[in-house]
Design a protein around this motif. Structure first.
Motif, PDB file in Angstrom:
ATOM      1  N   GLU A 145     -26.956 -43.159   8.298  1.00 47.11           N
ATOM      2  CA  GLU A 145     -26.513 -42.817   9.686  1.00 47.11           C
ATOM      3  C   GLU A 145     -27.115 -41.940  10.453  1.00 47.11           C
ATOM      4  O   GLU A 145     -27.751 -41.094   9.997  1.00 47.11           O
ATOM      5  CB  GLU A 145     -25.190 -42.312   9.160  1.00 47.11           C
ATOM      6  CG  GLU A 145     -24.202 -41.767  10.357  1.00 47.11           C
ATOM      7  CD  GLU A 145     -23.407 -40.852  10.350  1.00 47.11           C
ATOM      8  OE1 GLU A 145     -22.790 -40.156   9.285  1.00 47.11           O
ATOM      9  OE2 GLU A 145     -22.471 -40.646  11.684  1.00 47.11           O
ATOM     10  N   SER A 152     -25.820 -37.803  12.114  1.00 42.36           N
ATOM     11  CA  SER A 152     -24.737 -37.722  10.799  1.00 42.36           C
ATOM     12  C   SER A 152     -24.025 -36.555  11.034  1.00 42.36           C
ATOM     13  O   SER A 152     -22.941 -36.209  10.084  1.00 42.36           O
ATOM     14  CB  SER A 152     -25.618 -37.821   9.686  1.00 42.36           C
ATOM     15  OG  SER A 152     -26.862 -37.012   9.568  1.00 42.36           O
ATOM     16  N   LEU A 204     -20.613 -39.886   7.055  1.00 42.51           N
ATOM     17  CA  LEU A 204     -21.575 -40.192   5.908  1.00 42.51           C
ATOM     18  C   LEU A 204     -21.279 -40.105   4.394  1.00 42.51           C
ATOM     19  O   LEU A 204     -21.175 -40.843   3.742  1.00 42.51           O
ATOM     20  CB  LEU A 204     -22.798 -39.696   5.941  1.00 42.51           C
ATOM     21  CG  LEU A 204     -24.142 -40.295   5.295  1.00 42.51           C
ATOM     22  CD1 LEU A 204     -24.264 -41.865   5.578  1.00 42.51           C
ATOM     23  CD2 LEU A 204     -25.555 -39.563   5.446  1.00 42.51           C
ATOM     24  N   SER A 250     -27.296 -43.641   0.568  1.00 35.76           N
ATOM     25  CA  SER A 250     -27.189 -43.227   1.837  1.00 35.76           C
ATOM     26  C   SER A 250     -28.047 -42.121   2.172  1.00 35.76           C
ATOM     27  O   SER A 250     -28.685 -41.077   1.492  1.00 35.76           O
ATOM     28  CB  SER A 250     -25.566 -42.679   2.119  1.00 35.76           C
ATOM     29  OG  SER A 250     -25.435 -41.642   1.153  1.00 35.76           O
TER      30      SER A 250
END
Ligand code: DWN
Length: 397
Positions: free
Chosen positions: A103, A106, A112, A122
């Motif tokens: 992301e 973020s 996220l 992630s």
């Protein structure tokens, strides 16, 4: 930096169609009303070749997105809900297995975290130190830096290609969107997808949303100009949908080597200069009508509702300062006790307001949440409190 060439196509055929005067930084809520605040010109240009809309004066990232940056996504209940629903859709639609999900922008991990808690590999990237620290406290892996093509190379070398890249409400905020999108293309796996959401220029123009113009938002995209930018870096549209945030947004799914790219009939109206020539007149009318409602309403006490970034533009362009607006009530702890940029209106919490009593009228600065706010207010405020809703056309409820 004063822009004299288009960030999309490099043309010098730039037409200034909106002038909002000199304005402070929208999210720069101040602790000392006597402090000298940096002010910058706020004007919009449209390129008469590719019709990308862009700010004329570009304020440096280090002045906008630093550790004191006060926008934390998680402090806004509607944004928290939106992020939860958004993540649920992507978790279902784009199962990644052990491939990387990135992301960009973020913030404090509000979006996220839903991927992290579902076991997805992630990574978050954001230039603002405060929100990045808050995201790390959720156990998220965060790089605190602005995203660009150079950083994309480093991330790809360190983490590998990304199967899913999410860029929610950030493509408008960057200084060089082509370099940003080139970074997306570089980091994205050959069969990966990038989900990009931006405020919709169409909605901004039709809805007189001039308060959405502030220095964090360097660019304003129509479907056509967004597609043009994607194509310039070798990406194309797989899917497109229109969403609610910020008064109306565009969410596109982009990828490489798209066999059947989606095409949307944007409507020729956004590809002609005359469309933009009329906007200033409408904005001036909205301002004058709002001031008429406020001054002719003879309200004894008016308060602002929601210390939004966009309210900085609205309040400064309309000269509505602490001599007219008694205070602004806001649920964000980081904003309570501070003052609105340029207009120096004190920001208080709902609890403080309950102690001191409610106003005769609220100027709804968070007008994009009109529904949830009116529903909530029925439970707390005295029924005689009126609501002055400034956008798309000022009205008193
Ligand atoms: O680009 C940006 C957009 C996406 O979000 C960022 N630069 C900053 C921010 O813009 P904004 O401040 O205009 O966003 P919001 O979400 O419209 O701001 C809402 C503000 O109103 C927050 O400070 C919270 C406050 N609020 C409140 O006090 N009571 C909001 C609601 C719904 C409420 O009931």
């Amino acid at each position: 930096m004063i822009r004299d060439t288009c960030a999309g196509c490099g043309s010098m055929e730039l037409f200034r169609f909106l002038e909002l005067g000199s304005s402070p930084l929208a999210d720069n809520f101040i602790s000392d009303p006597a402090a000298v605040e940096p002010m910058y010109d706020l004007s919009l240009l449209v390129c008469e070749m590719c019709y990308l809309v862009q700010l004329e004066e570009v304020v440096p990232d280090e002045e906008l997105f630093n550790k004191d940056y006060t926008f934390y996504s998680s402090t806004s209940e509607p944004i928290r809900k939106y992020h939860k629903d958004y993540a649920a859709e992507l978790l279902t639609q784009f199962e990644q297995g052990q491939r990387l999900t990135v992301e960009i922008a973020s913030n404090d991990g509000s979006l996220l975290k839903h991927f992290h808690t579902n076991g997805w590999k992630s990574l978050g990237i954001d230039p603002a130190g405060g929100p990045s620290d808050a995201a790390r406290e959720l156990g998220l892996d965060i790089i605190t830096a602005p995203f660009n093509a150079a950083l994309a190379t480093d991330v790809r070398d360190d983490y590998g290609h990304a199967g899913l890249i999410i860029a929610n409400n950030v493509l408008a905020h960057v200084t060089d969107p082509l370099d940003f999108l080139a970074g997306v293309e570089r980091l994205l796996a050959p069969d990966g997808v990038a989900v990009i959401e931006v405020q919709n220029l169409d909605s901004l123009l039709v809805g007189n949303m001039f308060d959405h113009v502030y220095h964090e938002h360097r660019f304003y995209y129509s479907t056509a100009s967004l597609l043009d930018m994607l194509n310039r870096v070798g990406l194309d549209m797989v899917d497109i949908r229109y969403t609610e945030p910020q008064g109306g947004s565009i969410r596109v799914v982009a990828a490489k080597n798209v066999p059947h790219p989606v095409r949307v009939n944007q409507g020729a109206w956004l590809q002609q200069t005359s469309t933009y020539e009329s906007f200033q007149g409408r904005v001036n009318y909205v301002r004058n009508h709002l001031l008429r409602l406020i001054y002719e309403g003879r309200f004894r006490k008016i308060a602002g509702y929601g210390a939004t970034a966009k309210s900085t533009t609205l309040l400064n362009f309309c000269d509505l300062d602490e001599s007219v607006i008694d205070y602004v009530v806001d649920t964000t702890p980081a904003k309570v006790g501070k003052f609105t940029p340029g207009t120096h209106i004190p920001i208080i919490s709902p609890e403080q307001e309950q102690e001191q009593g409610y106003p005769d009228a609220y100027l709804l600065l968070a007008w994009n949440y009109l529904g949830p706010i009116l529903r909530k207010s029925d439970l707390t405020q005295q029924s005689s409190t009126r609501w002055i809703v400034p956008i798309p056309m000022p009205v008193i409820l």
